[in-house]
Scaffold this motif. Structure first.
Motif, PDB file in Angstrom:
ATOM      1  N   GLU A  36     -38.391  43.090 -51.883  1.00 48.73           N
ATOM      2  CA  GLU A  36     -37.545  43.317 -50.707  1.00 48.73           C
ATOM      3  C   GLU A  36     -38.192  42.761 -49.451  1.00 48.73           C
ATOM      4  OE1 GLU A  36     -36.919  47.516 -50.745  1.00 48.73           O
ATOM      5  OE2 GLU A  36     -35.335  47.403 -52.268  1.00 48.73           O
ATOM      6  N   LEU A  37     -39.495  42.960 -49.281  1.00 51.23           N
ATOM      7  CA  LEU A  37     -40.194  42.401 -48.124  1.00 51.23           C
ATOM      8  C   LEU A  37     -40.156  40.876 -48.146  1.00 51.23           C
ATOM      9  CD1 LEU A  37     -43.336  44.716 -47.879  1.00 51.23           C
ATOM     10  CD2 LEU A  37     -41.414  44.614 -46.300  1.00 51.23           C
ATOM     11  N   TYR A  38     -40.351  40.330 -49.336  1.00 48.90           N
ATOM     12  CA  TYR A  38     -40.329  38.875 -49.477  1.00 48.90           C
ATOM     13  C   TYR A  38     -38.938  38.339 -49.147  1.00 48.90           C
ATOM     14  CZ  TYR A  38     -41.085  34.287 -51.569  1.00 48.90           C
ATOM     15  OH  TYR A  38     -41.191  32.946 -51.783  1.00 48.90           O
ATOM     16  N   GLU A  39     -37.903  39.013 -49.676  1.00 49.82           N
ATOM     17  CA  GLU A  39     -36.534  38.584 -49.386  1.00 49.82           C
ATOM     18  C   GLU A  39     -36.231  38.699 -47.891  1.00 49.82           C
ATOM     19  OE1 GLU A  39     -34.094  41.010 -51.883  1.00 49.82           O
ATOM     20  OE2 GLU A  39     -34.361  39.707 -53.615  1.00 49.82           O
ATOM     21  N   GLU A  40     -36.750  39.760 -47.273  1.00 47.19           N
ATOM     22  CA  GLU A  40     -36.527  39.950 -45.837  1.00 47.19           C
ATOM     23  C   GLU A  40     -37.173  38.818 -45.049  1.00 47.19           C
ATOM     24  OE1 GLU A  40     -37.963  43.224 -42.647  1.00 47.19           O
ATOM     25  OE2 GLU A  40     -37.023  44.005 -44.476  1.00 47.19           O
ATOM     26  N   GLU A  41     -38.398  38.447 -45.437  1.00 49.28           N
ATOM     27  CA  GLU A  41     -39.064  37.335 -44.752  1.00 49.28           C
ATOM     28  C   GLU A  41     -38.287  36.049 -44.947  1.00 49.28           C
ATOM     29  OE1 GLU A  41     -43.119  36.819 -45.898  1.00 49.28           O
ATOM     30  OE2 GLU A  41     -43.656  38.875 -45.413  1.00 49.28           O
ATOM     31  N   VAL A  42     -37.852  35.824 -46.186  1.00 45.90           N
ATOM     32  CA  VAL A  42     -37.095  34.602 -46.466  1.00 45.90           C
ATOM     33  C   VAL A  42     -35.781  34.618 -45.696  1.00 45.90           C
ATOM     34  CG1 VAL A  42     -35.874  33.353 -48.287  1.00 45.90           C
ATOM     35  CG2 VAL A  42     -38.178  34.217 -48.685  1.00 45.90           C
ATOM     36  N   THR A  43     -35.121  35.776 -45.652  1.00 48.95           N
ATOM     37  CA  THR A  43     -33.863  35.885 -44.913  1.00 48.95           C
ATOM     38  C   THR A  43     -34.092  35.634 -43.434  1.00 48.95           C
ATOM     39  OG1 THR A  43     -33.086  37.498 -46.535  1.00 48.95           O
ATOM     40  CG2 THR A  43     -31.889  37.388 -44.458  1.00 48.95           C
ATOM     41  N   ASN A  44     -35.176  36.197 -42.886  1.00 51.07           N
ATOM     42  CA  ASN A  44     -35.490  35.961 -41.475  1.00 51.07           C
ATOM     43  C   ASN A  44     -35.746  34.478 -41.228  1.00 51.07           C
ATOM     44  OD1 ASN A  44     -35.208  38.638 -40.885  1.00 51.07           O
ATOM     45  ND2 ASN A  44     -37.403  39.100 -40.994  1.00 51.07           N
ATOM     46  N   ASP A  45     -36.511  33.852 -42.133  1.00 47.17           N
ATOM     47  CA  ASP A  45     -36.766  32.422 -41.989  1.00 47.17           C
ATOM     48  C   ASP A  45     -35.466  31.638 -42.135  1.00 47.17           C
ATOM     49  OD1 ASP A  45     -39.417  32.886 -41.598  1.00 47.17           O
ATOM     50  OD2 ASP A  45     -40.013  32.412 -43.671  1.00 47.17           O
ATOM     51  N   HIS A  46     -34.628  32.076 -43.083  1.00 44.88           N
ATOM     52  CA  HIS A  46     -33.354  31.392 -43.302  1.00 44.88           C
ATOM     53  C   HIS A  46     -32.449  31.550 -42.080  1.00 44.88           C
ATOM     54  CE1 HIS A  46     -30.182  29.560 -45.629  1.00 44.88           C
ATOM     55  NE2 HIS A  46     -29.371  30.576 -45.369  1.00 44.88           N
ATOM     56  N   ASN A  47     -32.430  32.770 -41.488  1.00 43.18           N
ATOM     57  CA  ASN A  47     -31.621  33.002 -40.283  1.00 43.18           C
ATOM     58  C   ASN A  47     -32.124  32.156 -39.126  1.00 43.18           C
ATOM     59  OD1 ASN A  47     -29.976  34.788 -41.599  1.00 43.18           O
ATOM     60  ND2 ASN A  47     -31.078  36.613 -40.902  1.00 43.18           N
ATOM     61  N   ALA A  48     -33.441  32.041 -39.015  1.00 44.94           N
ATOM     62  CA  ALA A  48     -33.994  31.195 -37.959  1.00 44.94           C
ATOM     63  C   ALA A  48     -33.580  29.753 -38.185  1.00 44.94           C
ATOM     64  CB  ALA A  48     -35.507  31.321 -37.916  1.00 44.94           C
ATOM     65  N   ALA A  49     -33.593  29.340 -39.472  1.00 44.21           N
ATOM     66  CA  ALA A  49     -33.179  27.973 -39.779  1.00 44.21           C
ATOM     67  C   ALA A  49     -31.688  27.815 -39.499  1.00 44.21           C
ATOM     68  CB  ALA A  49     -33.477  27.646 -41.231  1.00 44.21           C
ATOM     69  N   ASN A  50     -30.902  28.846 -39.812  1.00 43.89           N
ATOM     70  CA  ASN A  50     -29.466  28.779 -39.535  1.00 43.89           C
ATOM     71  C   ASN A  50     -29.207  28.681 -38.036  1.00 43.89           C
ATOM     72  OD1 ASN A  50     -28.608  28.829 -42.143  1.00 43.89           O
ATOM     73  ND2 ASN A  50     -28.260  31.041 -42.208  1.00 43.89           N
ATOM     74  N   ASP A  51     -30.005  29.409 -37.244  1.00 50.56           N
ATOM     75  CA  ASP A  51     -29.845  29.318 -35.787  1.00 50.56           C
ATOM     76  C   ASP A  51     -30.114  27.902 -35.324  1.00 50.56           C
ATOM     77  OD1 ASP A  51     -29.200  31.968 -35.704  1.00 50.56           O
ATOM     78  OD2 ASP A  51     -31.211  32.640 -35.069  1.00 50.56           O
ATOM     79  N   LEU A  52     -31.145  27.282 -35.905  1.00 49.55           N
ATOM     80  CA  LEU A  52     -31.426  25.892 -35.530  1.00 49.55           C
ATOM     81  C   LEU A  52     -30.285  24.985 -35.978  1.00 49.55           C
ATOM     82  CD1 LEU A  52     -35.210  25.533 -36.382  1.00 49.55           C
ATOM     83  CD2 LEU A  52     -34.157  25.595 -34.120  1.00 49.55           C
TER      84      LEU A  52
END
Length: 183
Positions: A36-52
């Protein structure tokens, strides 16, 4: 077309052997929390990438290109999450396969041990039965000899009694005869 971002360098994808080693060291709850922590980090990174990507899409929109819809990206599964699910499913399959192998080995060992015990017991019973039969035959022979010796002893005892009675009567006659001579 949505842009797929490569995983960030601070996230490392573990191989299945590393994951299985880690899973064997931790309990299921700890593994779930780690995932879950790993998925959260990946999701946060993915959201940051989506924002870009959104910023890039807005910039492209200003230039006249079409916008990408965020609903398309949301409906597609996160590749890292899918990879983790696949890894968990594969690990579960491997564990089940190992369990079946161990259970089969146990059943085979149990059956062979049971057969070995049974055959050993049967061999022991056969040898013990042979020894028992030999002892019984010897005992019967000894009982027959005992009965024969007792019969011979009874015959000799009867003969001795007869001889004793004969000699005692003969002795009485001799004593009576001597007494008559002395008178």
């Amino acid at each position: 077309m949505p842009a797929i971002m490569a995983p960030s360098p601070h996230l490392s994808i573990k191989t299945s052997s590393t994951t299985s080693q880690a899973a064997s060291r931790r309990g299921a709850r700890q593994v779930k929390q780690h995932v879950e922590l790993y998925e959260e980090e990946v999701t946060n990174d993915h959201n940051a990438a989506n924002d870009l990507d959104m910023d890039n899409a807005e910039a492209e929109d200003l230039t006249g290109d079409t916008l990408t819809e965020p609903s398309q990206e949301a409906s597609q599964p996160n590749p890292v999450q899918q990879l983790l699910r696949d890894m968990q499913a594969d690990q579960h399959k491997r564990n089940e396969h190992r369990k079946r192998i161990v259970y089969k080995a146990y059943k085979d060992a149990h059956a062979s041990t049971q057969d070995a015990i049974t055959s050993h017991f049967d061999e022991h019973e056969a040898s013990a039965a042979g020894a028992h039969e030999a002892q019984m035959a010897r005992l019967k022979e000894l009982l027959r000899l005992k009965a024969e010796i007792e019969r011979e002893m009874a015959e000799k005892l009867g003969k001795l009694r007869g001889d004793y009675l004969y000699h005692s009567k003969a002795m009485e006659q001799v004593i009576e005869h001597r007494m008559n001579q002395l008178k």
